[in-house]
Write an enzyme that holds these catalytic residues in place. Structure first.
Site, PDB file in Angstrom:
ATOM      1  N   LYS A  82       0.828  -1.205   0.000  1.00  0.00           N
ATOM      2  CA  LYS A  82       0.000   0.000   0.000  1.00  0.00           C
ATOM      3  C   LYS A  82       0.861   1.253   0.000  1.00  0.00           C
ATOM      4  O   LYS A  82       1.896   1.316   0.671  1.00  0.00           O
ATOM      5  CB  LYS A  82      -0.902  -0.021   1.236  1.00  0.00           C
ATOM      6  N   SER A 157      -9.125   2.702   3.076  1.00  0.00           N
ATOM      7  CA  SER A 157      -8.137   3.329   2.223  1.00  0.00           C
ATOM      8  C   SER A 157      -7.238   2.331   1.496  1.00  0.00           C
ATOM      9  O   SER A 157      -6.470   2.716   0.612  1.00  0.00           O
ATOM     10  CB  SER A 157      -7.265   4.278   3.061  1.00  0.00           C
ATOM     11  N   SER A 181      -9.874   0.174   7.224  1.00  0.00           N
ATOM     12  CA  SER A 181      -9.237   0.344   5.919  1.00  0.00           C
ATOM     13  C   SER A 181      -8.659  -0.918   5.312  1.00  0.00           C
ATOM     14  O   SER A 181      -8.275  -0.918   4.143  1.00  0.00           O
ATOM     15  CB  SER A 181      -8.130   1.417   6.005  1.00  0.00           C
TER      16      SER A 181
END
Length: 465
Positions: A82, A157, A181
């Protein structure tokens, strides 16, 4: 085995194929790079594709295969990171366009552990701006779309990580979770996502900026893959403010553990928000019934979450200011959140309030081993659904959607998002399992039982086939 079947083969099985010589690291990396080139323009799961370094790493590992019999567990398996985590020599944008040329000088600790396990990093996956939102549509980047329905979000996210795994653009991925997330994108994309207990995965070499809300964790297609990656990520690093002992046995071993009779509570309602939609309620009830048939004690029940929204939101907003990114380059919603974040005294009062409520939440588990909730309150929203709303309305919509997740960031408890099927629109839905502090092994063992009873890794979105 077809190329598509290989792309959707579990990370653990890919490692075995490499160890046995049936597949080389080069073949796997080239396969995923080819799929990224073909499909990622439609779903926007990667911010940065590290093609050159991934191929070089794969070639080096392929040569090493014939020279060494002692190999790390995921030797040669491709993974994605990520873009809130630093990978040395690669941009780390945090979803902010002005940072596209900011090259990271070091690997985050979790990235170092991933490398030591033998993984090959394919690239950096998309995130919402500063990781602030449960959808991934940062200005200056393509929106990250759900492989199951391209007009829907992959969540956020960690939306890029979930989208990439669901579409077969990597075998497995790392994500992070400060309010759902990892779990939310896993829910949206039909995957397994684990938010570990506070202190399970180190934030080294940086510090924790959210009073323990956030954790790194795995996103995968199977419980075993997620458990094995959590084994890789876990562990104390000198100076960590909180930490947990190593699990005995491993989290992967927990997937074959024989569980005794557990006391399990379930709820379809999250106070003070209310009831989840009908499909998510049904997913919880079906899971509760299935576990009861397996011999567990299953009863309705839910912790008292009242009073948590305000202090949690205050702490979460503070991350925008802690980023140090100039206000004027941020999206309007993050600008508004920064303006509302208050003083240092407001923050510290919110931390105290949250910690008191967290004690109440954890106390519920004195008589309960596991809680089943919806993961989110309804299935994936459409791309741009909240783009033209005012900030207050957008914030309330987000709170209403993600309500089952943040309480367990506040309490620091482990939680797993599991897929259970699809709603009437063909969108993935699922449930969340929450355990007592530091009981990931119990959750993983229970999740493996559910997976064995209703396999979901067989399903693939049409775009990926």
């Amino acid at each position: 085995m077809s190329k598509t079947d290989l792309a959707f083969t579990s990370a653990l099985d890919q490692a075995q194929l490499i160890h046995s010589g049936e597949v080389s690291p080069v073949e796997l990396v080239e396969l995923y790079l080819e799929r990224i080139q073909q499909l990622d323009g439609q779903i926007g799961s990667y911010f940065t594709v590290m093609a050159e370094s991934a191929i070089a790493d794969a070639k080096a590992k392929t040569e090493l295969l014939s020279k060494s019999k002692e190999l790390p567990p995921f030797f040669g398996v491709p993974i994605a990171i990520k873009d809130l985590n630093s990978v040395a020599g690669v941009p780390c944008t945090y979803g902010v366009p002005v940072l596209k040329n900011e090259i990271a000088a070091y690997d985050d600790g979790v990235v170092t552990r991933i490398r030591h396990a033998g993984f090959i990093i394919l690239g950096k996956t998309a995130t919402s701006e500063l990781g602030s939102f449960p959808y991934t549509e940062p200005t200056g980047f393509p929106p990250t779309r759900n492989p199951w329905s391209l007009d829907r979000t992959a969540g956020g996210s960690s939306g890029g990580s979930a989208s990439a795994v669901a579409a077969g653009l990597c075998a497995i991925a790392q994500g992070s979770d400060a309010g759902g997330s990892i779990r939310g994108p896993a829910f949206c994309c039909g995957l397994v996502g684990i938010k570990p207990s506070r202190g399970r995965v180190s934030w080294a070499p940086v510090g924790d900026r959210l009073s323990g809300l956030s954790s790194n964790g795995p996103i995968a297609r199977t419980v075993a893959d997620a458990a094995a990656l959590l084994d890789v990520m876990s562990g104390y690093v000198t100076g960590d403010p909180y930490w947990l002992p190593e699990p005995q046995p491993s989290f992967l071993a927990a997937t074959t553990q024989q569980l005794g009779r557990l006391r399990i509570a379930f709820t379809t309602s999250i106070p003070p928000i209310g009831e989840a939609d009908a499909a998510c309620q049904q997913a919880v009830c079906d899971t509760a019934n299935r576990l009861q048939v397996m011999g567990h004690i299953v009863e309705p029940g839910c912790p008292d979450f009242n009073g948590l929204i305000e202090p949690f939101t205050r702490i979460w907003q503070s991350a925008v200011g802690a980023s140090g990114i100039p206000q004027e380059v941020l999206q309007p919603l993050n600008q508004w959140l920064l303006a509302q974040s208050g003083t240092a005294g407001d923050y510290l009062r919110a931390v105290s309030q949250m910690q008191a409520i967290a004690r109440r939440i954890v106390a519920f588990f004195d008589n309960v081993d596991v809680l089943i909730t919806p993961t989110y309150m309804h299935s994936s929203i459409t791309i741009g659904a909240w783009a033209n709303l005012n900030p207050e309305t957008t914030l309330q919509q987000m709170i209403n959607w993600i309500a089952p997740c943040p309480p367990f960031n506040a309490s620091g408890q482990p939680a797993i998002a599991l897929p259970t099927g699809f709603d009437d629109n063909g969108l993935p839905i699922g449930i969340q399992l929450v355990g007592r502090p530091a009981t990931e092994s119990t959750l993983i063992a229970l999740a493996a039982q559910l997976e064995a009873a209703q396999s979901w890794s067989q399903y693939r979105p049409a775009i990926a086939v």
